[in-house]
Design an enzyme around this catalytic site. Structure first.
Site, PDB file in Angstrom:
ATOM      1  N   LYS A 123     -15.523  29.527   1.192  1.00  0.00           N
ATOM      2  CA  LYS A 123     -15.844  28.443   0.245  1.00  0.00           C
ATOM      3  C   LYS A 123     -14.773  27.366   0.321  1.00  0.00           C
ATOM      4  CE  LYS A 123     -18.494  30.644  -3.533  1.00  0.00           C
ATOM      5  NZ  LYS A 123     -18.576  30.887  -4.971  1.00  0.00           N
ATOM      6  N   GLU A 149     -21.961  42.808  -1.362  1.00  0.00           N
ATOM      7  CA  GLU A 149     -20.885  42.040  -1.993  1.00  0.00           C
ATOM      8  C   GLU A 149     -20.084  42.922  -2.946  1.00  0.00           C
ATOM      9  OE1 GLU A 149     -21.573  37.550  -2.165  1.00  0.00           O
ATOM     10  OE2 GLU A 149     -21.589  38.096  -4.276  1.00  0.00           O
ATOM     11  N   HIS A 187     -42.920  48.034  14.107  1.00  0.00           N
ATOM     12  CA  HIS A 187     -43.152  47.489  15.444  1.00  0.00           C
ATOM     13  C   HIS A 187     -41.965  46.657  15.918  1.00  0.00           C
ATOM     14  CE1 HIS A 187     -47.348  48.788  15.090  1.00  0.00           C
ATOM     15  NE2 HIS A 187     -47.140  48.535  13.811  1.00  0.00           N
TER      16      HIS A 187
HETATM   17  O1  PA5 Z   1     -22.870  37.387  -7.028  1.00  0.00           O
HETATM   18  C1  PA5 Z   1     -22.114  36.448  -7.041  1.00  0.00           C
HETATM   19  O2  PA5 Z   1     -21.184  36.347  -7.889  1.00  0.00           O
HETATM   20  C2  PA5 Z   1     -22.251  35.314  -6.052  1.00  0.00           C
HETATM   21  O3  PA5 Z   1     -23.259  35.571  -5.129  1.00  0.00           O
HETATM   22  C3  PA5 Z   1     -22.593  34.003  -6.775  1.00  0.00           C
HETATM   23  O4  PA5 Z   1     -23.774  34.192  -7.502  1.00  0.00           O
HETATM   24  C4  PA5 Z   1     -22.753  32.862  -5.779  1.00  0.00           C
HETATM   25  O5  PA5 Z   1     -21.591  32.720  -4.998  1.00  0.00           O
HETATM   26  C5  PA5 Z   1     -23.018  31.558  -6.505  1.00  0.00           C
HETATM   27  O6  PA5 Z   1     -21.956  31.241  -7.366  1.00  0.00           O
HETATM   28  P1  PA5 Z   1     -22.154  30.221  -8.571  1.00  0.00           P
HETATM   29  O7  PA5 Z   1     -23.113  30.823  -9.535  1.00  0.00           O
HETATM   30  O8  PA5 Z   1     -20.795  30.026  -9.157  1.00  0.00           O
HETATM   31  O9  PA5 Z   1     -22.691  28.940  -7.975  1.00  0.00           O
END
Ligand code: PA5
Length: 466
Positions: free
Chosen positions: A435, A293, A322
């Site tokens: 989203k 990410e 394996h």
């Molecule tokens: O690392 C990040 O920012 C994302 O993975 C968020 O943690 C994830 O989308 C969840 O978002 P939120 O904490 O607003 O529910």
């Protein structure tokens, strides 16, 4: 015990895997000036307050709030259910797997609550947990973790458990069973928490979910389940000292990033993390999110379209020997493998006698820890024979202190890697469209335009249906 984790990189060099697939130390030296610049840049960003994750291990008031809350709640609950996804869940899972027994939830002698982290909206999965909680709801605590409160997965889970608590425990105060971990100022979950007067914990300002495990986000469930969060934070602080030097070979985070970057430039864009310890397996999921990410981006810092990013892959030793190693040895030479191993295990087993089975006598009376570590070395050896570059992060033991070091090292490595790649490490714009499309498909009134755009994709074109 406060021994450091170490990072070994010889088997990624040309002297180990040959010049076609290994790095020449000169290639790393070439990156040294850039690493020195980035080291200064990260220090400046930190001093300027724009890199707040770096200071989480020093936020003693945050750890104290966790201690105060766990002291108040411990002993009252048989179950702790974390509702969250992505950065709001993966750190919780990783800490629990690394630092509590694999059968923790099943042990009757355990002194903390059972922990379940629900990071999906699969109705069978969540439904079966809710069934299990019937009759125990009065001894169940939910920690809803969401920075925004908008995330459909977490929001829907919250609405389900809120209704269930209201129906099944009509006399109870919701605030006795739900706490919220969210932004201190804004967001939907903050509003809900204020309205219901929930106890709240903090997702720190300026810290993205994937960098938040050393805040309330990861610390609370860990402390509730008796993980020593002070040692976790001490490990992170000690690693902070090790990732300050601008000299590449003295800074394991910078070195890890520089090696990954150098290989990425040479076309090895798949980065496998392969632990030889069950306890470390979910740290790989945590790392997978952090690396993917943070580093997979369409645009560079100047707005040019670049579409870059290494692909992190999780494999588990010895299980995936394996399953995957055939590919890793004989398939395209496009991967760099990072092994995780531990010198000592919390416990050991002796393999049984085999006097009457000559074929198995070589195993007889040996330690299982020796077998798993031998398999790691054997796999590394085999990969090297196929000119596949290998790195190793070695834990002296798996403890809160060493896990704290590991987390901090890889967070900072991600910051270095993002700068080397010239992208914004801390945003995730590409996650947004999915989203919003979900909001639209679920009938959110603000996203009707989007729902029109998606409509054609609902239709199955029979011409292409096999
Ligand atoms: O690392 C990040 O920012 C994302 O993975 C968020 O943690 C994830 O989308 C969840 O978002 P939120 O904490 O607003 O529910």
């Amino acid at each position: 015990m406060t021994k450091p984790i170490t990072f070994y990189y010889k088997n990624a060099l040309a002297e180990a895997v040959g010049p076609d697939h290994g790095l020449d130390p000169a290639e790393l030296e070439k990156l040294q000036p850039r690493i020195a610049q980035i080291t200064k840049l990260l220090a400046d960003q930190r001093a300027g307050g724009t890199l707040p994750y770096r200071d989480l291990p020093y936020r003693t008031e945050m750890a104290q709030q966790v201690h105060d809350l766990t002291n108040r709640l411990k002993g009252k609950f048989e179950n702790l259910i974390v509702l969250g996804i992505g950065g709001s869940a993966l750190g919780n899972i990783a800490l629990q797997t690394a630092l509590n027994s694999p059968t923790y939830n099943l042990q009757s002698a355990r002194t903390g609550p059972r922990l379940f982290v629900m990071d999906n909206v699969d109705p069978v999965q969540l439904g079966s947990l809710l069934d299990l909680l019937q009759g125990q709801l009065d001894r169940t605590l939910f920690n809803v973790i969401s920075k925004s409160g908008q995330t459909a997965e977490t929001a829907s889970q919250f609405l389900i458990i809120q209704e269930m608590l209201k129906n099944k425990l009509p006399q109870a105060n919701l605030a006795d069973h739900i706490i919220a971990t969210t932004d201190t100022q804004s967001g939907t979950l903050r509003k809900i928490a204020d309205a219901l007067q929930l106890t709240t914990l903090e997702v720190p300002a300026g810290v993205g979910g994937r960098f938040s495990v050393l805040s309330h986000v990861g610390l609370f469930s860990a402390a509730m389940c008796n993980i020593d969060i002070e040692k976790l934070l001490a490990g992170a602080r000690d690693m902070d000292e090790r990732v300050k030097p601008s000299e590449l070979t003295h800074n394991p985070a910078a070195l890890y990033a520089a090696i990954q970057f150098a290989f990425y430039q040479k076309g090895k864009n798949l980065s496998v993390m392969m632990p030889y310890a069950f306890q470390l397996k979910d740290l790989c999921d945590w790392y997978r999110q952090l690396w993917a990410e943070s580093l997979g981006k369409a645009h560079d810092q100047n707005g040019n379209l670049v579409n870059v990013g290494p692909t992190p892959i999780k494999a588990l030793g010895t299980t995936d020997q394996h399953s995957q190693v055939q590919l890793y040895r004989e398939g395209p030479n496009d991967k760099i493998i990072t092994f995780l191993e531990t010198e000592t295990f919390d416990r050991d087993l002796t393999i049984g006698p085999a006097e009457d089975i000559p074929e198995l006598a070589y195993l007889s009376q040996q330690k299982m820890s020796k077998l798993i570590n031998s398999e790691k070395l054997a796999t590394e050896f085999a990969l090297i024979q196929s000119q596949r570059p290998c790195l190793t992060v070695r834990f002296p033991e798996i403890s809160p202190y060493t896990v704290g070091q590991f987390i901090y090292m890889f967070e900072v490595a991600t910051s270095y890697m993002g700068e080397l790649m010239g992208i914004n490490t801390y945003d995730q714009p590409a996650v947004e469209l999915g989203k919003i499309a979900t909001f639209a498909l679920m009938g959110h009134p603000d996203h009707q335009e989007m729902s029109k755009k998606i409509e054609p994709f609902r239709k199955i074109d029979e011409k292409h249906l096999a």
